[in-house]
Design an enzyme around this catalytic site. Structure first.
Site, PDB file in Angstrom:
ATOM      1  CB  THR A  55      -9.871  20.137  45.738  1.00 16.52           C
ATOM      2  OG1 THR A  55      -9.845  19.248  46.847  1.00 16.52           O
ATOM      3  CG2 THR A  55     -11.225  20.799  45.659  1.00 16.52           C
ATOM      4  CG  ASP A  94      -7.191   8.580  48.006  1.00 14.57           C
ATOM      5  OD1 ASP A  94      -7.753   9.595  48.451  1.00 14.57           O
ATOM      6  OD2 ASP A  94      -7.601   7.945  47.015  1.00 14.57           O
TER       7      ASP A  94
HETATM    8  C1  GLA Z   1      -9.845   9.483  44.613  1.00 16.35           C
HETATM    9  C2  GLA Z   1      -8.398   9.867  44.300  1.00 16.35           C
HETATM   10  C3  GLA Z   1      -7.961  11.088  45.111  1.00 16.35           C
HETATM   11  C4  GLA Z   1      -8.958  12.227  44.994  1.00 16.35           C
HETATM   12  C5  GLA Z   1     -10.393  11.722  45.221  1.00 16.35           C
HETATM   13  C6  GLA Z   1     -11.411  12.788  44.937  1.00 16.35           C
HETATM   14  O1  GLA Z   1      -9.954   9.038  45.925  1.00 16.35           O
HETATM   15  O2  GLA Z   1      -7.532   8.793  44.557  1.00 16.35           O
HETATM   16  O3  GLA Z   1      -6.662  11.496  44.707  1.00 16.35           O
HETATM   17  O4  GLA Z   1      -8.836  12.871  43.764  1.00 16.35           O
HETATM   18  O5  GLA Z   1     -10.695  10.602  44.405  1.00 16.35           O
HETATM   19  O6  GLA Z   1     -11.305  13.836  45.822  1.00 16.35           O
END
Ligand code: GLA
Length: 389
Positions: free
Chosen positions: A36, A175
């Site tokens: 999202t 993240d």
């Molecule tokens: C990875 C990406 C995040 C996010 C997740 C899915 O971890 O680095 O930015 O999009 O996937 O929610």
């Protein structure tokens, strides 16, 4: 490794007597709100108490020397401060090099080279953001040793830019944000459309957040991830012909249902559906947590997995096997894949008195189905990027 061992390793590798400064940035687990972030929706991650540690010393010349104690077979990587370029062969080192490139491009006064050693206890390839933690730890450490005073919020954006522009993974902000801004015993509700956020206490009373690692490395995730992102962007463009919105995260389920036919490609329609519904689920889940209704929070986690499996199609046989084994167990409130998908971890909420039986049963069922032996870790919500004195 403990702090003394790390310091000893630093001296051994770089052959200097100067004591390095030590920094840490955590990995993260996302509790709900998956795929999202780049769709302008909400995410609900917490930082973990697993970290990447960085030991760093400035040098008097322009050499940048990097070493990872996680990859002892790879030697010291050397770069020139004035010539930082991506090199696929350099593997993990592209994350710190990417951060350095972004800082230099933004004209932060990094005036000399430096020696830097990394070591982390975040399981790799498990979807727990070990790479984001390397980026955040690097940016935080450089900000401190060169006195750049970059706010943590900005550090997360620098990490994301390094990943997008240098490494080539079009990830969202979640993240790096969780790693830079994490708070002990709290999760973070982040609106990725506005970047407004608030901390939510994780009072789980006798319930554990259990990470169930499929040990299936999430290889090739980059191409599939970038493809999902492009599909959502295209679906959004089509919706914009009739709706005045900037992101899928602005839609309620109802508005989406009323306009979904505008999206011509059925696959893209499913992708957009996930983005809209998952965002609403994340908001509802946080409300349930605040009401102390973990039963409902768990049900929303299950629904999230199903949507990631059927509409977004980012789970795969291992994550599905792990989640369905988890759903069958006594004492489980909910379980879903976490992170980008295609491997990595399932996150489950499990009542403490059932933890041991849960792990034994899930391990047996999962291994029989997939051939992989899983690992389990009880997660605790840790602090964000910081210096360790
Ligand atoms: C990875 C990406 C995040 C996010 C997740 C899915 O971890 O680095 O930015 O999009 O996937 O929610």
């Amino acid at each position: 490794m403990n702090i003394n061992e790390l310091k000893q390793k630093f001296t051994e590798v770089f052959g200097t007597e100067n004591t390095p400064r030590l920094f840490a940035a955590p990995g993260r687990v996302n509790l709900i709100g998956e795929h999202t972030d780049y769709n302008g929706g909400h995410v609900f991650p917490c930082a973990l108490s697993f970290n990447t540690y960085v030991l760093i010393n400035k040098r008097s010349d322009n050499k940048v020397r990097l070493y990872s104690a996680n990859f002892e077979n790879k030697s010291v990587i050397e770069a020139d401060l004035h010539h930082i370029v991506y090199d696929k062969k350099q593997d993990w080192a592209n994350y710190p090099l990417g951060v350095l490139a972004v800082l230099l491009k933004r004209e932060y006064p990094i005036t000399t080279g430096f020696d830097v050693l990394f070591w982390g206890d975040i399981p790799q390839g498990a979807g727990l953001s070990s790479s984001a933690s390397i980026e955040v730890a690097t940016a935080f450490a450089l900000s401190c040793v060169f006195d750049l005073r970059i706010p943590n919020f900005e550090i997360s954006k620098i990490g994301q830019e390094a990943e997008n522009k240098f490494v080539g993974m079009n990830c969202g902000i979640m993240d790096q944000f969780a790693s830079a801004m994490g708070k002990e015993n709290h999760a973070i509700l982040l609106d990725c459309n506005t970047l407004n956020y608030r901390y939510a206490p994780l009072d789980l009373n006798g319930i554990s957040i259990l990470l169930c690692n499929t040990n299936k490395p999430h290889n090739l995730i980059e191409s599939k991830y970038n493809e999902r992102r492009a599909q959502c962007e295209h679906a959004l463009q089509q919706l914009q012909s009739q709706l005045s919105i900037h992101a899928l995260g602005e839609l309620t389920e109802k508005t989406f249902e009323a306009h979904q036919e505008i999206i011509t490609d059925p696959v893209e329609r499913k992708r957009a559906k996930h983005a809209v519904y998952e965002n609403q689920r994340a908001l509802l889940a946080v409300q349930k947590l605040q009401e102390g209704n973990l039963e409902d929070f768990g049900k929303l986690m299950n629904a999230s997995h199903v949507s990631l499996r059927d509409d977004y199609e980012v789970t795969g046989p291992e994550l599905d096997a792990m989640a369905s084994a988890a759903w069958e167990q006594q004492g489980v409130l909910g379980a879903r894949m976490t992170g980008g998908g295609f491997g990595g971890c399932v996150v489950a909420l499990v009542k403490n008195e059932h933890l041991e039986t849960f792990k034994n049963n899930v391990a047996r069922i999962y291994q029989a189905k997939t051939g992989y032996k899983p690992d389990f870790y009880v997660a605790s919500a840790g602090a964000g990027a910081r210096e360790i004195k």
